[in-house]
Write a protein that holds these residues in place. Structure first.
Motif, PDB file in Angstrom:
ATOM      1  N   UNK A   1       0.810  -1.206   0.000  1.00 35.01           N
ATOM      2  CA  UNK A   1       0.000   0.000   0.000  1.00 35.01           C
ATOM      3  C   UNK A   1       0.846   1.260   0.000  1.00 35.01           C
ATOM      4  N   UNK A   2       0.207   2.357   0.271  1.00 28.00           N
ATOM      5  CA  UNK A   2       0.894   3.650   0.313  1.00 28.00           C
ATOM      6  C   UNK A   2       1.692   3.764   1.613  1.00 28.00           C
ATOM      7  N   UNK A   3       2.952   4.145   1.473  1.00 28.95           N
ATOM      8  CA  UNK A   3       3.819   4.215   2.642  1.00 28.95           C
ATOM      9  C   UNK A   3       4.557   5.552   2.673  1.00 28.95           C
ATOM     10  N   UNK A   4       4.967   5.919   3.863  1.00 24.55           N
ATOM     11  CA  UNK A   4       5.928   6.995   4.051  1.00 24.55           C
ATOM     12  C   UNK A   4       7.254   6.339   4.389  1.00 24.55           C
ATOM     13  N   UNK A   5       8.332   6.859   3.839  1.00 25.76           N
ATOM     14  CA  UNK A   5       9.641   6.228   4.005  1.00 25.76           C
ATOM     15  C   UNK A   5      10.611   7.192   4.662  1.00 25.76           C
ATOM     16  N   UNK A   6      11.451   6.646   5.513  1.00 26.82           N
ATOM     17  CA  UNK A   6      12.333   7.477   6.314  1.00 26.82           C
ATOM     18  C   UNK A   6      13.705   6.826   6.452  1.00 26.82           C
ATOM     19  N   UNK A   7      14.696   7.676   6.621  1.00 24.50           N
ATOM     20  CA  UNK A   7      15.990   7.253   7.140  1.00 24.50           C
ATOM     21  C   UNK A   7      16.255   8.066   8.407  1.00 24.50           C
ATOM     22  N   UNK A   8      16.585   7.317   9.457  1.00 26.74           N
ATOM     23  CA  UNK A   8      16.978   7.931  10.715  1.00 26.74           C
ATOM     24  C   UNK A   8      18.458   7.636  10.950  1.00 26.74           C
TER      25      UNK A   8
ATOM     26  N   UNK B   1      13.080   3.193   7.849  1.00 27.14           N
ATOM     27  CA  UNK B   1      11.808   3.002   8.544  1.00 27.14           C
ATOM     28  C   UNK B   1      10.642   3.261   7.604  1.00 27.14           C
ATOM     29  N   UNK B   2       9.552   2.584   7.863  1.00 29.43           N
ATOM     30  CA  UNK B   2       8.357   2.689   7.030  1.00 29.43           C
ATOM     31  C   UNK B   2       7.148   2.956   7.901  1.00 29.43           C
ATOM     32  N   UNK B   3       6.387   3.947   7.489  1.00 31.32           N
ATOM     33  CA  UNK B   3       5.117   4.225   8.149  1.00 31.32           C
ATOM     34  C   UNK B   3       4.002   4.022   7.139  1.00 31.32           C
ATOM     35  N   UNK B   4       3.032   3.224   7.499  1.00 31.02           N
ATOM     36  CA  UNK B   4       1.946   2.928   6.558  1.00 31.02           C
ATOM     37  C   UNK B   4       0.929   4.054   6.578  1.00 31.02           C
ATOM     38  N   UNK B   5       0.591   4.533   5.415  1.00 32.27           N
ATOM     39  CA  UNK B   5      -0.368   5.628   5.326  1.00 32.27           C
ATOM     40  C   UNK B   5      -1.667   5.223   5.999  1.00 32.27           C
ATOM     41  N   UNK B   6      -2.155   6.045   6.907  1.00 32.12           N
ATOM     42  CA  UNK B   6      -3.367   5.738   7.650  1.00 32.12           C
ATOM     43  C   UNK B   6      -3.135   4.905   8.886  1.00 32.12           C
TER      44      UNK B   6
END
Lengths: 112, 113
Positions: B29-36, B92-97
């Protein structure tokens, strides 16, 4: 602007003792999280909260409890500490964008 | 289950070398992607993020990352590393919603002066 503040930074516990890790944030974030970090394992979610009065389990909740009576505070309680709970604990908060987190400086806990 | 894989656990580079750290995620699905990034003895800080739009995103300290949707990848790059880049890097991945963020296991980068 303090951000996310965790206390204590270091603690040594004996097996079977209990303690509470404190976390407070001053950014008015609704979402708060507790992670534990173990070498080579990344961060594992223990508990999270989407607002005052609402909490839910993450990936590794066993042996821990949380409460969220206010927007600012999200304490993590360890009951009957075990050596497997030796870890670095990070509290984080978010204003709601999935994945964008603001972290505290961590609490290093050793259980002997 | 949603997961994030980082290809390298330890990377050693000399100063001025180029860096690429791999990251793949498993969610359709739609995700937000990050590098920490976590510098020695410090907490995690956001390095860069991708929500939508241009798949090449630029972050702080000269880092950039490219989102390739077809490969479910979000690789981190830097053309020329410095000794001060020595740190552990987490994808890191955050799932939209959704409310949860899933982290990879981390890559420890050591840059030799």
């Amino acid at each position: 602007n303090a951000g996310v503040t965790q206390t204590p930074k270091f603690r040594i516990l004996k097996i079977g003792q209990s303690m509470t890790l404190q976390c407070t944030q001053d950014m008015n974030h609704n979402y708060m999280y507790w992670y534990r970090q173990d070498p080579g394992m990344g961060l594992k979610l223990i508990y999270y909260s989407v607002g005052a009065g609402i909490t839910d389990k993450g990936e590794v909740p066993n042996g821990y409890n949380v409460s969220r009576s206010t927007t600012e505070d999200f304490p993590l309680r360890l009951e009957l500490a075990a050596p497997s709970q030796t870890s670095v604990y990070f509290c984080a908060s978010s204003y709601g964008v999935p994945g964008e987190l603001f972290f505290g400086e961590g609490s290093r806990l050793t259980v002997l | 289950a949603q997961s994030v894989s980082q290809h390298n656990h330890h990377v050693i580079l000399s100063e001025a070398a180029s860096l690429e750290l791999g990251c793949n995620y498993s969610y359709g699905g739609t995700v937000n992607l990050f590098w920490y990034v976590q510098y020695p003895g410090q907490h995690l800080q956001l390095l860069l993020k991708y929500f939508s739009g241009d798949p090449l995103v630029k972050g702080i300290k000269g880092f950039e990352a490219e989102f390739i949707k077809s490969k479910f990848s979000f690789n981190l790059r830097k053309p020329s590393v410095q000794w001060s880049d020595t740190a552990e890097y987490f994808c890191a991945v955050g799932r939209s919603g959704g409310f949860k963020t899933i982290f990879g296991a981390g890559t420890r980068l050591f840059v030799k002066a």
